[in-house]
Scaffold this motif. Structure first.
Motif, PDB file in Angstrom:
ATOM      1  N   ILE B  21      24.204  34.989  42.916  1.00  0.00           N
ATOM      2  CA  ILE B  21      25.317  34.671  42.033  1.00  0.00           C
ATOM      3  C   ILE B  21      26.646  35.101  43.078  1.00  0.00           C
ATOM      4  CG2 ILE B  21      25.625  37.346  41.497  1.00  0.00           C
ATOM      5  CD1 ILE B  21      25.691  36.089  38.506  1.00  0.00           C
ATOM      6  N   PRO B  26      33.019  29.120  45.701  1.00  0.00           N
ATOM      7  CA  PRO B  26      33.958  27.861  45.850  1.00  0.00           C
ATOM      8  C   PRO B  26      34.465  27.906  46.908  1.00  0.00           C
ATOM      9  CG  PRO B  26      33.955  28.553  43.615  1.00  0.00           C
ATOM     10  CD  PRO B  26      33.126  29.618  44.371  1.00  0.00           C
ATOM     11  N   LEU B  45      36.953  31.320  47.529  1.00  0.00           N
ATOM     12  CA  LEU B  45      37.216  32.078  46.065  1.00  0.00           C
ATOM     13  C   LEU B  45      35.875  33.071  45.857  1.00  0.00           C
ATOM     14  CD1 LEU B  45      39.005  32.027  43.873  1.00  0.00           C
ATOM     15  CD2 LEU B  45      37.597  30.969  42.611  1.00  0.00           C
ATOM     16  N   THR B  47      36.227  35.368  43.675  1.00  0.00           N
ATOM     17  CA  THR B  47      36.471  36.364  42.416  1.00  0.00           C
ATOM     18  C   THR B  47      35.821  35.861  41.276  1.00  0.00           C
ATOM     19  OG1 THR B  47      38.371  34.905  41.697  1.00  0.00           O
ATOM     20  CG2 THR B  47      38.784  36.759  43.154  1.00  0.00           C
ATOM     21  N   ALA B  48      34.891  34.733  41.495  1.00  0.00           N
ATOM     22  CA  ALA B  48      34.416  34.299  40.444  1.00  0.00           C
ATOM     23  C   ALA B  48      32.934  34.654  40.245  1.00  0.00           C
ATOM     24  CB  ALA B  48      34.374  32.794  40.185  1.00  0.00           C
ATOM     25  N   ASN B  49      32.714  35.976  39.985  1.00  0.00           N
ATOM     26  CA  ASN B  49      31.667  36.725  40.112  1.00  0.00           C
ATOM     27  C   ASN B  49      31.499  37.983  39.156  1.00  0.00           C
ATOM     28  OD1 ASN B  49      32.128  39.009  41.491  1.00  0.00           O
ATOM     29  ND2 ASN B  49      32.119  37.666  43.374  1.00  0.00           N
ATOM     30  N   ARG B  52      34.033  40.434  40.606  1.00  0.00           N
ATOM     31  CA  ARG B  52      35.428  39.884  40.852  1.00  0.00           C
ATOM     32  C   ARG B  52      35.814  40.238  42.308  1.00  0.00           C
ATOM     33  NH1 ARG B  52      38.968  40.538  35.430  1.00  0.00           N
ATOM     34  NH2 ARG B  52      40.595  39.808  36.681  1.00  0.00           N
ATOM     35  N   TRP B  85      27.388  48.127  40.556  1.00  0.00           N
ATOM     36  CA  TRP B  85      26.697  46.853  40.040  1.00  0.00           C
ATOM     37  C   TRP B  85      25.286  46.503  40.635  1.00  0.00           C
ATOM     38  CZ3 TRP B  85      24.180  42.195  40.994  1.00  0.00           C
ATOM     39  CH2 TRP B  85      24.165  41.172  39.966  1.00  0.00           C
ATOM     40  N   ARG B 109      36.090  49.357  35.353  1.00  0.00           N
ATOM     41  CA  ARG B 109      34.663  48.599  35.311  1.00  0.00           C
ATOM     42  C   ARG B 109      33.695  49.708  35.796  1.00  0.00           C
ATOM     43  NH1 ARG B 109      33.833  46.034  31.981  1.00  0.00           N
ATOM     44  NH2 ARG B 109      32.321  45.103  33.213  1.00  0.00           N
ATOM     45  N   LEU B 113      29.888  50.248  34.258  1.00  0.00           N
ATOM     46  CA  LEU B 113      28.734  49.945  35.117  1.00  0.00           C
ATOM     47  C   LEU B 113      27.846  50.950  35.175  1.00  0.00           C
ATOM     48  CD1 LEU B 113      30.287  47.314  37.553  1.00  0.00           C
ATOM     49  CD2 LEU B 113      28.549  46.911  35.867  1.00  0.00           C
ATOM     50  N   GLY B 271      46.197  28.336  39.826  1.00  0.00           N
ATOM     51  CA  GLY B 271      45.579  28.844  38.679  1.00  0.00           C
ATOM     52  C   GLY B 271      44.651  29.996  38.727  1.00  0.00           C
ATOM     53  N   LEU B 272      45.028  30.954  39.890  1.00  0.00           N
ATOM     54  CA  LEU B 272      44.184  31.866  40.208  1.00  0.00           C
ATOM     55  C   LEU B 272      44.780  33.217  39.878  1.00  0.00           C
ATOM     56  CD1 LEU B 272      42.711  30.728  43.599  1.00  0.00           C
ATOM     57  CD2 LEU B 272      41.560  30.620  41.190  1.00  0.00           C
ATOM     58  N   VAL B 273      44.429  34.080  39.265  1.00  0.00           N
ATOM     59  CA  VAL B 273      44.725  35.368  39.165  1.00  0.00           C
ATOM     60  C   VAL B 273      44.027  36.283  40.136  1.00  0.00           C
ATOM     61  CG1 VAL B 273      44.928  37.710  37.562  1.00  0.00           C
ATOM     62  CG2 VAL B 273      45.143  35.299  36.598  1.00  0.00           C
ATOM     63  N   MET B 308      46.648  44.226  34.582  1.00  0.00           N
ATOM     64  CA  MET B 308      47.239  43.082  33.915  1.00  0.00           C
ATOM     65  C   MET B 308      48.797  43.339  34.114  1.00  0.00           C
ATOM     66  SD  MET B 308      45.442  40.586  34.369  1.00  0.00           S
ATOM     67  CE  MET B 308      46.588  39.134  33.662  1.00  0.00           C
TER      68      MET B 308
END
Lengths: 319, 319
Positions: B21, B26, B45, B47-49, B52, B85, B109, B113, B271-273, B308
């Motif tokens: 994972i 990407p 990228l 961050t898509a896990n 993050r 994690w 976070r 966990l 479109g990336l934070v 945020m």
């Protein structure tokens, strides 16, 4: 399962044709979303690629068949961008017809990718008519989203990546527009993981395909009223409905405020900027928590092309 | 290339230990960024896990070695989340020491966990001291970011994915903090693609490692002053500096306003934070467009854990 127009061998073969940059996208549990949603949620992220949506999986197949020729498509924005990208790389001359009300971000990217862009003073279904007229008059290939099997089987490769997941999901939530994504993913899921519930989600403001699915016949609407521009069609395609009747377990409608709440949750808890269509799955959970309680749900984040001004208006400016 | 502490065979083997994972993330051209930046830009990228950030590539290795035991680490937030994690999945009892000034999103976070979280009333380097004291008093393993070879070789697996790219890049921009990411990726790039320039980027407000690299000896600072909390260290580790001297072609410092501009560009055009540390590469291009003009640059978007409220304050509220 009854037959659909889709073919599992072709779907497997599609993986060899599609640029790998669009394949094997991230698929991961997003636990930060779960306390609010009351179920386990996995994200299938289709936005981290050069066109920021899943549509290139289909246009890669289309462009590989049409290399060196010309094609026209109607698009809410994402298909046009994807076809422009695939066409540029494969020597396909691309014309895109879109509504002038489509998000500027989508239209700008289509132009930047060297496609011809024609705007109609109407909605997506008017763009479809105009694209068909151009195809006839110019004698070029009309690429029809959801009707052309490549658009469905390209999207279906997402299904291959979902059914390989372990542990398996209990349900998959799929944005429903023309139906390419839903029939594609649904076909694969129902073929290889029939126990997984396939749930299509559409906005209450653009319910034609959902009404059609429930009534088992094509139902059209006179207009649409939703921020989810990517799925705002009025006239379902009969052959696509037939497939959807085979592969979908349910089709539900969600309110605009749920779509906005879904977008905000994906931003705040997952760090994802998504277009409204991509938040439909989260919206469906928000509207029916009991249905999904303690289950493991996968939702396809299908696109991230959004006008940032509108986006900030929707999710709410903070300071 | 001179030797570093890293071993290429171990880095390749690491891919078998790390949960998939976190692998094969990407990597794609982001043309929407390019008109402003004046060069070709590819995003890696991370961050898509589920955590993050890229840090789990390293903590997966650590946790596989320590399964069933106990460990403590100091963390600016991302390492702690990743170790929590990885530890949860492998039966490792995890304690994280962090600054009480670390972003609440990261601390929340870590707690979620199931790791023990201890906060110190100081910065990251004070957390390092406290973590070492806990390890001594409790007789448990101290996991030291950038010093422990697993944290470097885990990060180095990103390098494997970068050097496989075709066409190759001209330069790779890497956020520089403790040095695990930079030495890891740098080692692989310099081994398999020595022509690719390895450029480390650090905030002007936390320049210790960059000053150390330029002076070829450890230079410490008394304080840090940057929003890029993930890279805000004051005391470089000598062994890590030694490796960085071998693998880095340059180390540059960027202003806070450039980091914010980079975050805003990644939001608006990709479109990336991202958290501030992940915008360091874009910031470096913004500050020296001539250097990168017409070249193809890869930048590692290394983390997306950000409060945020602070994020919206930085990138600017819109309405």
């Amino acid at each position: 399962m009854q037959e659909t127009r889709l073919d599992t061998a072709r779907i497997r073969a599609a993986r060899q044709v599609i640029d790998p940059i669009f394949l094997d996208t991230p698929l991961y549990r997003c636990e930060a979303l779960e306390p609010v949603l009351g179920c386990a949620v996995s994200i299938k992220l289709e936005t981290a690629n050069p066109v920021r949506s899943f549509k290139a999986r289909g246009t890669e197949l289309v462009a590989s068949l049409l290399a060196g020729r010309a094609a026209v498509c109607a698009s809410a924005g994402n298909l046009g961008q994807a076809l422009a990208w695939s066409g540029r790389g494969r020597g396909l001359d691309v014309t895109v017809v879109a509504s002038r009300f489509a998000p500027a971000a989508k239209l700008d990217r289509i132009r930047a990718l060297d496609a011809r862009l024609e705007l109609v003073d109407g909605d997506f279904d008017m763009a479809r008519e105009r694209a068909a007229a151009i195809a006839r008059s110019d004698g070029i290939r009309l690429v029809e989203d959801s009707l052309d099997i490549e658009t469905c089987e390209g999207a279906a490769t997402i299904g291959l990546e979902l059914v390989d997941a372990a542990p398996p999901f209990d349900a998959v939530l799929i944005a429903l527009g023309g139906g390419a994504l839903a029939t594609g993913v649904g076909h694969v899921v129902k073929t290889w993981a029939p126990g997984v519930e396939v749930i299509c989600v559409q906005p209450l403001g653009a319910p034609a395909m959902t009404h059609s699915w429930h009534q088992r016949r094509v139902v059209t609407t006179d207009s649409t009223d939703t921020i989810a521009d990517g799925v705002a069609g009025r006239r379902p395609i009969p052959a696509v409905l037939d497939d959807l009747l085979v592969v979908a377990d349910d089709a539900v409608l969600v309110r605009e405020e749920s779509i906005v709440a879904g977008m905000r949750m994906l931003l705040d808890h997952a760090g994802l900027v998504v277009e409204p269509s991509a938040a439909l799955g989260i919206a469906a959970i928000l509207e029916d928590r009991d249905r999904f309680a303690d289950r493991h749900v996968a939702t396809i984040v299908c696109g991230g092309n959004v006008d940032m001004d509108a986006y900030h208006r929707w999710v709410g400016a903070r300071s």
